[in-house]
Design a protein around this motif. Sequence first.
Motif, short mmCIF file in Angstrom:
data_model
loop_
_atom_site.label_atom_id
_atom_site.label_comp_id
_atom_site.label_asym_id
_atom_site.label_seq_id
_atom_site.Cartn_x
_atom_site.Cartn_y
_atom_site.Cartn_z
N MET A 412 0.85 -1.19 0.00
CA MET A 412 0.00 0.00 0.00
C MET A 412 0.88 1.24 0.00
SD MET A 412 -3.14 -0.86 2.68
CE MET A 412 -4.25 0.42 2.06
N THR A 413 0.41 2.30 -0.64
CA THR A 413 1.08 3.60 -0.59
C THR A 413 0.50 4.41 0.57
OG1 THR A 413 -0.55 4.69 -1.99
CG2 THR A 413 1.29 3.55 -3.11
N PRO A 414 1.18 5.49 0.99
CA PRO A 414 0.60 6.34 2.03
C PRO A 414 -0.80 6.82 1.68
CG PRO A 414 2.91 6.87 1.77
CD PRO A 414 2.57 5.89 0.67
N ALA A 415 -1.02 7.18 0.45
CA ALA A 415 -2.35 7.66 0.04
C ALA A 415 -3.39 6.55 0.17
CB ALA A 415 -2.32 8.19 -1.39
N GLN A 416 -3.00 5.33 -0.19
CA GLN A 416 -3.92 4.20 -0.06
C GLN A 416 -4.20 3.87 1.41
OE1 GLN A 416 -1.62 1.45 -2.42
NE2 GLN A 416 -3.01 1.62 -4.18
N VAL A 417 -3.18 4.02 2.25
CA VAL A 417 -3.38 3.83 3.69
C VAL A 417 -4.41 4.82 4.21
CG1 VAL A 417 -2.30 4.07 5.96
CG2 VAL A 417 -1.10 2.87 4.14
N ALA A 418 -4.26 6.08 3.85
CA ALA A 418 -5.18 7.12 4.32
C ALA A 418 -6.60 6.85 3.82
CB ALA A 418 -4.69 8.49 3.84
N LYS A 419 -6.74 6.48 2.56
CA LYS A 419 -8.08 6.24 2.01
C LYS A 419 -8.74 5.03 2.66
CE LYS A 419 -10.78 5.73 -2.22
NZ LYS A 419 -11.68 4.74 -1.58
N ALA A 420 -8.00 3.93 2.80
CA ALA A 420 -8.58 2.73 3.40
C ALA A 420 -9.00 3.00 4.85
CB ALA A 420 -7.57 1.58 3.36
N THR A 421 -8.19 3.77 5.55
CA THR A 421 -8.50 4.11 6.95
C THR A 421 -9.73 5.01 7.03
OG1 THR A 421 -6.14 3.96 7.48
CG2 THR A 421 -7.56 5.03 9.09
N GLN A 422 -9.80 6.00 6.15
CA GLN A 422 -10.96 6.89 6.12
C GLN A 422 -12.23 6.14 5.77
OE1 GLN A 422 -11.42 10.02 7.04
NE2 GLN A 422 -13.56 10.04 6.41
N ASP A 423 -12.15 5.26 4.77
CA ASP A 423 -13.33 4.50 4.36
C ASP A 423 -13.86 3.65 5.52
OD1 ASP A 423 -13.11 5.57 1.85
OD2 ASP A 423 -12.26 3.76 0.92
N GLN A 424 -12.95 2.99 6.23
CA GLN A 424 -13.40 2.15 7.35
C GLN A 424 -13.91 3.00 8.51
OE1 GLN A 424 -10.57 -0.08 9.63
NE2 GLN A 424 -11.98 -1.79 9.92
N PHE A 425 -13.25 4.14 8.75
CA PHE A 425 -13.73 5.03 9.81
C PHE A 425 -15.16 5.45 9.54
CE2 PHE A 425 -14.58 9.30 11.38
CZ PHE A 425 -14.34 9.14 12.73
N GLU A 426 -15.45 5.85 8.31
CA GLU A 426 -16.81 6.28 7.96
C GLU A 426 -17.80 5.13 8.15
OE1 GLU A 426 -16.85 7.94 4.05
OE2 GLU A 426 -15.50 9.60 4.57
N GLN A 427 -17.41 3.93 7.75
CA GLN A 427 -18.29 2.78 7.90
C GLN A 427 -18.63 2.55 9.38
OE1 GLN A 427 -16.37 -0.91 7.00
NE2 GLN A 427 -18.23 -2.14 7.15
N LEU A 428 -17.60 2.57 10.23
CA LEU A 428 -17.84 2.30 11.66
C LEU A 428 -18.57 3.44 12.34
CD1 LEU A 428 -14.34 0.79 12.56
CD2 LEU A 428 -16.46 -0.44 12.09
N ALA A 429 -18.20 4.68 11.98
CA ALA A 429 -18.85 5.83 12.61
C ALA A 429 -20.31 5.93 12.20
CB ALA A 429 -18.10 7.11 12.24
N LYS A 430 -20.63 5.59 10.95
CA LYS A 430 -22.02 5.60 10.51
C LYS A 430 -22.81 4.48 11.21
CE LYS A 430 -21.22 7.68 5.98
NZ LYS A 430 -21.13 7.45 4.49
N ALA A 431 -22.20 3.32 11.36
CA ALA A 431 -22.87 2.22 12.04
C ALA A 431 -23.19 2.57 13.49
CB ALA A 431 -22.01 0.96 11.98
N ALA A 432 -22.33 3.40 14.09
CA ALA A 432 -22.55 3.82 15.48
C ALA A 432 -23.46 5.03 15.57
CB ALA A 432 -21.20 4.13 16.12
N GLY A 433 -23.86 5.59 14.43
CA GLY A 433 -24.76 6.72 14.46
C GLY A 433 -24.09 8.08 14.59
N TYR A 434 -22.77 8.13 14.40
CA TYR A 434 -22.06 9.41 14.57
C TYR A 434 -21.96 10.18 13.28
CZ TYR A 434 -20.64 7.72 19.17
OH TYR A 434 -20.64 7.24 20.47
#
Length: 436
Positions: A412-434
């Motif tokens: 993974m590149t740094p940009a790919q790390v950031a995108k994958a992390t952001q995508d998962q953060f959004e998934q988890l935060a949305k599931a929690a209602g945030y």
Amino acid sequence: MRRLITAAGALLLTAGLAACTDPGAPDDVAAAETITWADPTAKLDGVQLTIWAAQNSNTVPKKVIEGFQRATGAAVRVVTIPDPYEQGIQTKVATGDKPDLAFWQPTASMLTAINAKANLQPLTGAPWLGKLDPKLTDITGLLDGTRYAALVTSPAVEGVYYNKEVFAANGITTPPKTFDDLVTLARTLKGKGVTPFYEMGADRWATQWWVQVQLADAARAGLWDRINTGQEKFTDKTVLDAITRYDALIKEGLFNKDIKTAKFEDQGTALLGGKTAMVVQVNSFFGQLQAKADTATLNQKIGFFPIAPSGNVGTFIPDQSNALVAFQTGDDKREAAARQLLAYWMGPGYADFVTDRNTVSLETGVPNPAGVPQALLDVHAAVAGSAGSMQALAVANPDLYLNLADMIAGTMTPAQVAKATQDQFEQLAKAAGYLK
């Protein structure tokens, strides 16, 4: 495997949101009326308890368990859950597999991730709370005003452990004051044939500390509030720059040559043996060092300093080795016994515990053992002025460390790390209602 773990985390978070809106869920007042605390040494003959622990925490309760078993007649078994520990537990709990107690990161986001309101016992009215240093009583372990975790050791701080003898041999008399100074020092050491930093790419979980110490100043300026509300993302400049710089330092050759295959155990051996000058780590790393050397040796060889872009500022991250949670198992007798074990740990067994672990006491009436190494005292001193970590302040904890480990492995590149992390953060935060 990562997709399975992520899905399990999302399911738990979704269930946690439902629990938050359940009018029948116990609030702090109701819990205070229903929770009872037995005498810590009351007899428990025939009761068997299980504690889940990680690789770096499975020896922590040894002295407590011995004392508790002698005093009560209970039998206590420690089961080591393989790394990545938190994801492994979330997967198990999602399938209905629960222990009586487990080491667990006591932050609100990780209590949400394990669906504390449905899965954990409230620890309301715990008898040891009045004994704690007031600065630590409410520092962590709470979710929506209810206590679910018992803090047993000093909350972890991200910072730099260094070999004093390596520093002295290379004419370094004072630790660096800023992150830029740290990098400058590393380049100087490399020029003298010394490996500046050692990273455990194979065991992965510590990779994120390098990014987070770079974010300490931003965290103080509200970075995680902005990410929590969608005003800023992991893909934006602040976090992406920290990831990119970590990658650049690795490519510059400032880390161990075997970074891709090195493990947690290797890290401690390298620092103690003087094969590297520095390691960016948290308190549980020092526990490994204590298992390898006595206090006199540690005081001679190992030092600690917090680091951030602006100065010697630590990053606060209570981790799973700092606290325990008690599960709702449906067995009233075992649930009461689990609470009793915690009360014993932080009551009659606490002085023996901190002495056995050579660790800082959290209770005003229990002095620090004479054998506590200076580095551990320095770590504890950094807690009060530290910045909050992602784990402490974000509403969800994406797999940043797994993505960084993939970056180290070259997939993974740094940009790919950031995108994958952001995508998962959004998934988890949305599931929690945030996030919407």
